[in-house]
Scaffold this motif. Sequence first.
Motif, short mmCIF file in Angstrom:
data_model
loop_
_atom_site.label_atom_id
_atom_site.label_comp_id
_atom_site.label_asym_id
_atom_site.label_seq_id
_atom_site.Cartn_x
_atom_site.Cartn_y
_atom_site.Cartn_z
N ILE A 367 75.86 12.98 62.22
CA ILE A 367 75.06 12.23 61.25
C ILE A 367 75.91 11.73 60.08
CG2 ILE A 367 74.39 14.32 60.03
CD1 ILE A 367 72.35 11.06 60.49
N GLN A 371 76.02 7.86 59.10
CA GLN A 371 75.76 7.38 57.75
C GLN A 371 76.91 6.53 57.23
OE1 GLN A 371 74.77 11.12 55.68
NE2 GLN A 371 72.79 10.21 55.22
N LEU A 402 71.92 3.04 65.68
CA LEU A 402 70.76 3.89 65.43
C LEU A 402 70.08 4.32 66.73
CD1 LEU A 402 69.29 2.05 62.32
CD2 LEU A 402 70.21 4.38 62.38
N ALA A 418 68.83 8.74 58.60
CA ALA A 418 69.20 7.51 59.30
C ALA A 418 68.17 6.42 59.07
CB ALA A 418 69.38 7.79 60.79
#
Length: 434
Positions: A367, A371, A402, A418
């Motif tokens: 993650i 990001q 995504l 997200a």
Amino acid sequence: MKQLYNRTLSFFNIVQSKIAFYPTVFAFFGMFFAFFMMYLESLGVSKYLVENLPLLVVDNGDTALTILSALISGLISMVVFSFSMVMLLLSQASSNYSPRLLPGLISDKTHQIILGVYLATILYCIFVLFSIQPTGDKYQIPGFSVLLGIIFTVICLGAFIYFIHNISQSIQINNILDKIFVLAKERINELIEVENDQSPEFPNTTDWFKYHTESSGYLQNISYTNLLDICKKEETKLHILPVKGIFVLNGIPLFRSEKELEKTTIKRILSNFNFARAELVADNYTLAFKQITEIIVKAMSPGINDPGTALNGIDYLTELFSVRMKKKDANIVSRDGTSYIKLNTISFEELTYNVMASIRTYCKHDIILVQKLLLMFQYLKKQPAGNKEYFDCLDKEAINLLNDAKSSISNKADIEQAMKMAEILNLKIDPSNF
């Protein structure tokens, strides 16, 4: 003459990138300088110094032989150690980062010049050693040449200290990334400056006469000046089909011509295309994107697992993309307001897809990296672009990222982070998919 100059310059650039180029040049210089000093010794340069500055001259044959033998042995040991350090640098860069980095590291002039200084001094001392007569009187000993050998060795010691410092800096990933970025940025800016003088209009070339290449290799350099002269003389236009930097196979279409050309003209045109067996960032900026992408992918591979390096790579990739966005996809070479040559170039959409397709595969489960990549898209969407369609490409790749992240991340808090980034980017995403 222009074609000969272009081929000579291209050959010199290729040879100059080899690790043995500067050492070989310096080695010949050291050998010839030793012969030059022998000539000066025959004129009595050491005799003059013995009579006026005796403290600076070795006037004993056995002492001179001992000094030179010790210098040669020590310098050879330094060469072996330095060469081993270069090989260690190349091995670590290949295994930890990417094998594509090797041509750029090998062509580092600093390492080549230092090795060349070592070799020049060794050869100089060897040839001076042969000229010494142990049984001769003090006027026959090449004392001044021995003194220069000592001075050159001291210079080698200084070069060795600098070499240790430089080699320790060269292996650091930040310096490797920065070097790649600087070379690519300079190349893109050169292309952007050329675009300012281009005419955007160029006729459709589908029905033009097609001609094939007679050699294979990476399309490295094209002499546009010579091609413009040929186009103007023959009153034709050219469309170069392969993208510069790709590997061109023998016999595939190389260019199209508005007019049918004679064999002599075709040969003149083909002589302005230079092929090589290696790629350099200075000639093809897209290689920089490949190298940085491979560094990121290699860092996130299970065997290495280095997210910090991947984050650094994304930072440089972001800035490099921002520079690329200022460049248009079309590349047309003009003279006096008339378009003569059109070149196929890798589009921004294709470039972003190739980069992100590789990164998504290895970074979609992290993650923090997701990001970071979304922040990259956010930053790029605020940059001026040579084509407004670039922003659509960025949105498309952000959505792809995504979607891949959704299939790899199960933590709800991470998914919410997200989604917040997606809202900031104004991406059209169905929340039900997350």
